[in-house]
Write a protein that holds these residues in place. Sequence first.
Motif, mmCIF file in Angstrom:
data_model
loop_
_atom_site.group_PDB
_atom_site.id
_atom_site.type_symbol
_atom_site.label_atom_id
_atom_site.label_comp_id
_atom_site.label_asym_id
_atom_site.label_seq_id
_atom_site.Cartn_x
_atom_site.Cartn_y
_atom_site.Cartn_z
ATOM 1 N N VAL A 63 0.780 -1.127 0.133
ATOM 2 C CA VAL A 63 0.011 -0.002 -0.164
ATOM 3 C C VAL A 63 0.906 1.171 -0.058
ATOM 4 O O VAL A 63 1.848 1.231 0.592
ATOM 5 C CB VAL A 63 -0.870 0.050 1.281
ATOM 6 C CG1 VAL A 63 -1.939 -1.081 1.142
ATOM 7 C CG2 VAL A 63 -0.239 0.025 2.446
ATOM 8 N N ILE A 73 -11.394 -5.153 0.029
ATOM 9 C CA ILE A 73 -9.999 -4.834 0.608
ATOM 10 C C ILE A 73 -10.474 -4.277 2.099
ATOM 11 O O ILE A 73 -11.046 -3.479 2.494
ATOM 12 C CB ILE A 73 -9.388 -3.706 -0.005
ATOM 13 C CG1 ILE A 73 -9.318 -3.903 -1.518
ATOM 14 C CG2 ILE A 73 -8.181 -3.121 0.524
ATOM 15 C CD1 ILE A 73 -8.701 -2.664 -2.321
ATOM 16 N N THR A 92 -10.428 -2.760 5.486
ATOM 17 C CA THR A 92 -10.088 -1.627 6.247
ATOM 18 C C THR A 92 -9.746 -1.500 7.950
ATOM 19 O O THR A 92 -10.729 -1.469 8.428
ATOM 20 C CB THR A 92 -11.076 -0.344 5.821
ATOM 21 O OG1 THR A 92 -11.280 -0.389 4.519
ATOM 22 C CG2 THR A 92 -10.608 1.007 6.051
ATOM 23 N N ASP A 151 -15.394 -1.964 4.925
ATOM 24 C CA ASP A 151 -14.185 -2.329 4.105
ATOM 25 C C ASP A 151 -14.725 -1.596 2.801
ATOM 26 O O ASP A 151 -15.798 -1.500 2.468
ATOM 27 C CB ASP A 151 -14.395 -4.028 4.014
ATOM 28 C CG ASP A 151 -13.742 -4.644 5.299
ATOM 29 O OD1 ASP A 151 -12.901 -3.593 5.968
ATOM 30 O OD2 ASP A 151 -13.855 -5.803 5.477
ATOM 31 N N LEU A 184 -4.808 1.570 -3.675
ATOM 32 C CA LEU A 184 -4.267 1.058 -2.390
ATOM 33 C C LEU A 184 -3.554 1.949 -1.463
ATOM 34 O O LEU A 184 -2.426 1.985 -1.280
ATOM 35 C CB LEU A 184 -3.464 -0.191 -2.808
ATOM 36 C CG LEU A 184 -4.054 -1.279 -3.516
ATOM 37 C CD1 LEU A 184 -2.875 -2.152 -3.915
ATOM 38 C CD2 LEU A 184 -5.090 -2.106 -2.564
ATOM 39 N N PHE A 186 -5.504 1.049 3.908
ATOM 40 C CA PHE A 186 -5.824 -0.310 3.989
ATOM 41 C C PHE A 186 -4.540 -1.122 4.699
ATOM 42 O O PHE A 186 -4.408 -2.113 4.452
ATOM 43 C CB PHE A 186 -5.889 -0.807 2.451
ATOM 44 C CG PHE A 186 -7.354 -0.198 1.524
ATOM 45 C CD1 PHE A 186 -8.289 -0.383 2.229
ATOM 46 C CD2 PHE A 186 -6.911 0.595 0.636
ATOM 47 C CE1 PHE A 186 -9.596 0.288 1.426
ATOM 48 C CE2 PHE A 186 -7.943 1.218 0.024
ATOM 49 C CZ PHE A 186 -9.259 1.046 0.494
ATOM 50 N N ARG A 187 -3.623 -0.342 5.305
ATOM 51 C CA ARG A 187 -2.484 -0.810 5.670
ATOM 52 C C ARG A 187 -2.912 -1.737 6.912
ATOM 53 O O ARG A 187 -3.294 -1.226 7.897
ATOM 54 C CB ARG A 187 -1.503 -0.082 6.100
ATOM 55 C CG ARG A 187 -0.231 -0.381 6.553
ATOM 56 C CD ARG A 187 0.756 0.801 6.991
ATOM 57 N NE ARG A 187 0.774 1.573 6.124
ATOM 58 C CZ ARG A 187 2.038 1.265 4.988
ATOM 59 N NH1 ARG A 187 2.795 0.223 4.900
ATOM 60 N NH2 ARG A 187 2.099 2.088 3.880
ATOM 61 N N ALA A 247 -2.056 -4.551 2.306
ATOM 62 C CA ALA A 247 -3.492 -4.776 2.254
ATOM 63 C C ALA A 247 -3.848 -6.122 2.226
ATOM 64 O O ALA A 247 -3.214 -6.968 1.852
ATOM 65 C CB ALA A 247 -3.919 -4.124 1.096
ATOM 66 N N ILE A 285 -6.959 -8.540 0.728
ATOM 67 C CA ILE A 285 -7.799 -8.482 -0.249
ATOM 68 C C ILE A 285 -8.463 -9.854 -0.527
ATOM 69 O O ILE A 285 -7.831 -11.028 -0.356
ATOM 70 C CB ILE A 285 -7.274 -8.132 -1.608
ATOM 71 C CG1 ILE A 285 -6.414 -6.823 -1.524
ATOM 72 C CG2 ILE A 285 -8.362 -8.020 -2.800
ATOM 73 C CD1 ILE A 285 -5.368 -6.822 -2.566
#
Length: 112
Positions: free
Chosen positions: A34, A54, A56, A67, A82, A86-87, A93, A95
């Motif tokens: 990300v 993804i 969150t 998310d 990204l 999203f870290r 991330a 997914i």
Amino acid sequence: MAALAETAVTTVGGIADLAAAATAASGGGDTAPVGPGLFLAVINADASPHTATIATPGTVNGHAIADATLTVAAGDTGIIPLTNLFRGETGRASITYDGVTDVTVAVLKLGA
């Protein structure tokens, strides 16, 4: 879960073959780097739409952030940034996909 690597999209040459840069989406999900300039491309060659989710992991004032989802129509390609939002704990991330039949993905680093 597969760890996706980024593909540089240079300002001089761009990327002429996105499909060649993509890899099959993993049934158990994928992780991706990300940060600024990073995007996830989802290529759906299936006859049905598919959704990438993804995670969150953060909160705002103690409330979970929903998310992010990207639904890609049959035969289409979608792209989503990204961002650091999203870290996860691993720095990447997380997914997942509602289905992976004929779905390929690529992490693109723009302006590299």
